[in-house]
Design a protein around this motif. Structure first.
Motif, short mmCIF file in Angstrom:
data_model
loop_
_atom_site.label_atom_id
_atom_site.label_comp_id
_atom_site.label_asym_id
_atom_site.label_seq_id
_atom_site.Cartn_x
_atom_site.Cartn_y
_atom_site.Cartn_z
N GLU A 166 0.83 -1.22 0.00
CA GLU A 166 0.00 0.00 0.00
C GLU A 166 0.86 1.27 0.00
OE1 GLU A 166 -2.33 -2.76 -0.11
OE2 GLU A 166 -1.76 -2.74 2.03
N ARG A 167 1.98 1.18 0.69
CA ARG A 167 2.86 2.36 0.81
C ARG A 167 3.39 2.77 -0.57
NH1 ARG A 167 8.09 3.70 2.72
NH2 ARG A 167 7.95 5.49 4.12
N GLU A 168 3.56 1.79 -1.43
CA GLU A 168 4.09 2.07 -2.77
C GLU A 168 3.18 3.03 -3.55
OE1 GLU A 168 7.24 1.86 -5.04
OE2 GLU A 168 7.05 0.78 -3.15
N ASP A 169 1.86 2.86 -3.40
CA ASP A 169 0.91 3.77 -4.09
C ASP A 169 1.08 5.20 -3.59
OD1 ASP A 169 -0.18 1.82 -5.66
OD2 ASP A 169 -1.88 1.40 -4.33
N LEU A 170 1.27 5.35 -2.28
CA LEU A 170 1.40 6.70 -1.72
C LEU A 170 2.73 7.33 -2.12
CD1 LEU A 170 -0.15 6.07 1.80
CD2 LEU A 170 -1.24 7.05 -0.21
N MET A 171 3.76 6.49 -2.25
CA MET A 171 5.04 6.99 -2.75
C MET A 171 4.87 7.57 -4.16
SD MET A 171 7.70 6.73 -0.87
CE MET A 171 8.74 5.83 0.22
N ASP A 172 4.00 6.93 -4.95
CA ASP A 172 3.74 7.42 -6.31
C ASP A 172 3.06 8.79 -6.27
OD1 ASP A 172 4.87 5.19 -7.38
OD2 ASP A 172 3.00 4.16 -7.85
N CYS A 173 2.23 9.04 -5.24
CA CYS A 173 1.61 10.37 -5.09
C CYS A 173 2.69 11.42 -4.82
CB CYS A 173 0.59 10.37 -3.96
SG CYS A 173 -0.76 9.24 -4.21
N TYR A 174 3.62 11.09 -3.95
CA TYR A 174 4.75 11.99 -3.67
C TYR A 174 5.48 12.32 -4.98
CZ TYR A 174 5.43 12.52 1.40
OH TYR A 174 5.33 12.90 2.70
N GLU A 175 5.75 11.24 -5.73
CA GLU A 175 6.53 11.42 -6.96
C GLU A 175 5.77 12.27 -7.98
OE1 GLU A 175 9.30 8.69 -9.91
OE2 GLU A 175 7.81 7.72 -8.64
N ALA A 176 4.44 12.09 -8.03
CA ALA A 176 3.64 12.83 -9.01
C ALA A 176 3.64 14.33 -8.73
CB ALA A 176 2.21 12.29 -9.02
N VAL A 177 3.61 14.73 -7.45
CA VAL A 177 3.54 16.17 -7.16
C VAL A 177 4.91 16.83 -7.11
CG1 VAL A 177 1.35 16.14 -5.92
CG2 VAL A 177 3.46 15.89 -4.63
N SER A 178 5.94 16.07 -6.71
CA SER A 178 7.23 16.73 -6.47
C SER A 178 8.35 16.24 -7.37
CB SER A 178 7.64 16.54 -5.02
OG SER A 178 7.99 15.19 -4.79
N GLY A 179 8.13 15.09 -8.03
CA GLY A 179 9.19 14.56 -8.89
C GLY A 179 10.11 13.60 -8.16
N THR A 180 9.91 13.42 -6.86
CA THR A 180 10.78 12.50 -6.12
C THR A 180 9.96 11.68 -5.13
OG1 THR A 180 12.63 12.38 -4.58
CG2 THR A 180 11.37 14.39 -4.56
N ARG A 181 10.39 10.47 -4.86
CA ARG A 181 9.58 9.55 -4.05
C ARG A 181 9.65 9.85 -2.56
NH1 ARG A 181 8.39 4.27 -5.48
NH2 ARG A 181 9.43 3.50 -3.63
N MET A 182 10.79 10.37 -2.10
CA MET A 182 10.90 10.58 -0.66
C MET A 182 11.09 12.04 -0.27
SD MET A 182 13.01 7.33 0.80
CE MET A 182 13.03 7.87 2.50
N HIS A 183 12.20 12.62 -0.65
CA HIS A 183 12.52 13.96 -0.15
C HIS A 183 11.91 15.01 -1.07
CE1 HIS A 183 14.87 11.76 2.60
NE2 HIS A 183 15.74 11.35 1.72
N ALA A 184 10.66 15.35 -0.76
CA ALA A 184 9.83 16.05 -1.74
C ALA A 184 10.17 17.53 -1.92
CB ALA A 184 8.36 15.93 -1.32
#
Length: 417
Positions: free
Chosen positions: A133-151
């Motif tokens: 499930e966490r993987e989907d939310l990581m994709d949300c981070y990536e979609a808005v900021s371009g990076t999976r963790m350090h947004a």
């Protein structure tokens, strides 16, 4: 039988149960703990000192790296402190986006906590479920900021950009059949809000799965019930916040008690425990995931209905768009000044705190009127919780140390700073 003498043992510093570098010096009598002395500072990166040497905006990215599983919540505290000193308020849409991502971050944090806590105590399957499930939310981070963790997504005056209209799709590969690819991309055909809506519909059933695996599992209960008990009075004296305090039965939550952004417009409950043991703290965090899911849904409804700006129009604080910058000399100068020397913040001091997934994350900022902080002090939740380690493990067995470290949900980036 020979008498067992008490002896001292090193627990760590590379122990997998601790997220970071923790060294505990344990005094044991057989397998019973008499004393636990946490040694910290092995991960010290001088974040506060570094922030005092560069313009305000250039330190936003450092905040992500403090607690690297609750990235945007750290940014939020820092950005709010700057906004307090500047006397500005972001647009309403930006506030809703921030709240939505704060709650997405809370779910991400609790999923990682649940997966790794389960793994530490001996439950294998839960780890795989949570990370799915966490993987989907990581994709949300990536979609808005371009990076999976350090947004580095939150900025003083709003957020970096509006929510994307198109989610990135999985690409064809020789390792995937066309049918599998279609299934993986089904939720990604619309915007980010469509994708998150799909997630919020699926997620409650996932939490039910976690509970089926653990909540009434007798081995899980044997490892967590009556372990690390902290009374409500003692929790307050020790300075606990977040799920650690609520697990002891104190209904303290900054989102309700000192509302910031738009939390006072949203409908959610604060879960509290009864016994103050590891099991209650587990139940509190499980229920928090359900409540966060509810908050995210309310934010989605509002964001769908209310388009608008996500950043202030003040060019002294917010950069102009790329188009403006390339067409207009004035905007080019603003852009250049903003990204080289930043903006000056009026002299003064401010403290801003957010209800971080782990507790109260506070940023105390002192400005002398320059373009960088005179002093920055971070109040991390984990530091206070770790200081209670000795008290929580005394009289327990060696194996319970792992359960207590897990229930405290500590990440050493923010403790050692």
């Amino acid at each position: 039988m020979p008498e067992i003498q008490s002896y001292t043992m090193n627990f760590g510093p590379q122990h997998p149960a601790a997220h970071g570098v923790l060294r505990l010096v344990l005094e044991l009598d057989g397998e019973t703990i008499h004393k636990a002395d946490p040694h910290i500072g092995l991960l010290h990166r001088a974040t506060e000192k570094l922030a005092e040497s560069k313009p305000y905006n250039q330190s936003i990215g450092y905040m992500d790296r403090l607690d690297y599983v609750s990235m945007m919540c750290n940014e939020h505290g820092y950005v709010m402190a700057i906004e307090k000193l500047l006397g500005i308020q972001p647009p309403k849409r930006a506030q809703y986006i921030r709240v939505m991502f704060d709650e997405i971050t809370r779910i991400m944090n609790h999923l990682l906590w649940l997966g790794t806590h389960g793994l530490d105590i001996g439950a294998m399957t839960i780890f795989l479920y949570c990370f799915r499930e966490r993987e989907d939310l990581m994709d949300c981070y990536e979609a808005v900021s371009g990076t999976r963790m350090h947004a580095t997504y939150y900025r003083p005056g709003g957020v970096y950009r509006d929510l994307p209209e198109q989610m990135p799709n999985y690409q064809p590969s020789k390792f995937r059949t066309a049918k599998e690819l279609e299934r993986m991309n089904r939720a990604r055909e619309g915007s980010l809000l469509d994708f998150v809506t799909d997630f919020t519909e699926r997620f409650p059933a996932c939490v039910d799965d976690y509970e089926t695996l653990l909540t009434d599992n007798r081995i899980w209960k044997q490892r967590t019930v009556n372990i690390g008990v902290v009374s409500p009075e003692r929790a307050l004296q020790l300075g606990f916040t977040g799920p650690m305090l609520r697990g002891s039965g104190v209904a303290w939550d900054l989102r309700k008690k000192q509302p910031y952004e738009v939390y006072d417009e949203l409908d959610f409950d604060i879960p509290v425990g009864v016994n103050g043991d590891c099991y209650d703290r587990y139940l509190v965090r499980i229920e928090e995931m359900r409540q966060s899911n509810q908050i995210v849904r309310q934010c989605i409804e509002w964001l769908r209905a209310n388009p608008g700006p996500v950043m202030l129009e003040d060019r002294k604080i917010a950069p102009p768009s790329r188009v403006e910058m390339k067409d207009d000399m004035e905007s080019l100068i603003h852009h250049f000044k903003l990204f080289t020397e930043g903006y000056c913040v009026p002299a003064g001091e401010a403290y801003a705190a957010v209800e971080h997934p782990k507790g109260e994350f506070g940023v105390y900022l002192v400005s002398d009127g320059a373009n960088k902080p005179y002093r920055l002090k971070i109040r991390p939740p984990g530091f206070v919780h770790l200081s209670a380690m000795n008290e929580m493990v005394q009289g327990h067995m060696l194996a319970d140390v792992v359960a207590v470290i897990g229930t405290q949900d500590i990440v050493f980036g923010e403790i050692d700073r």
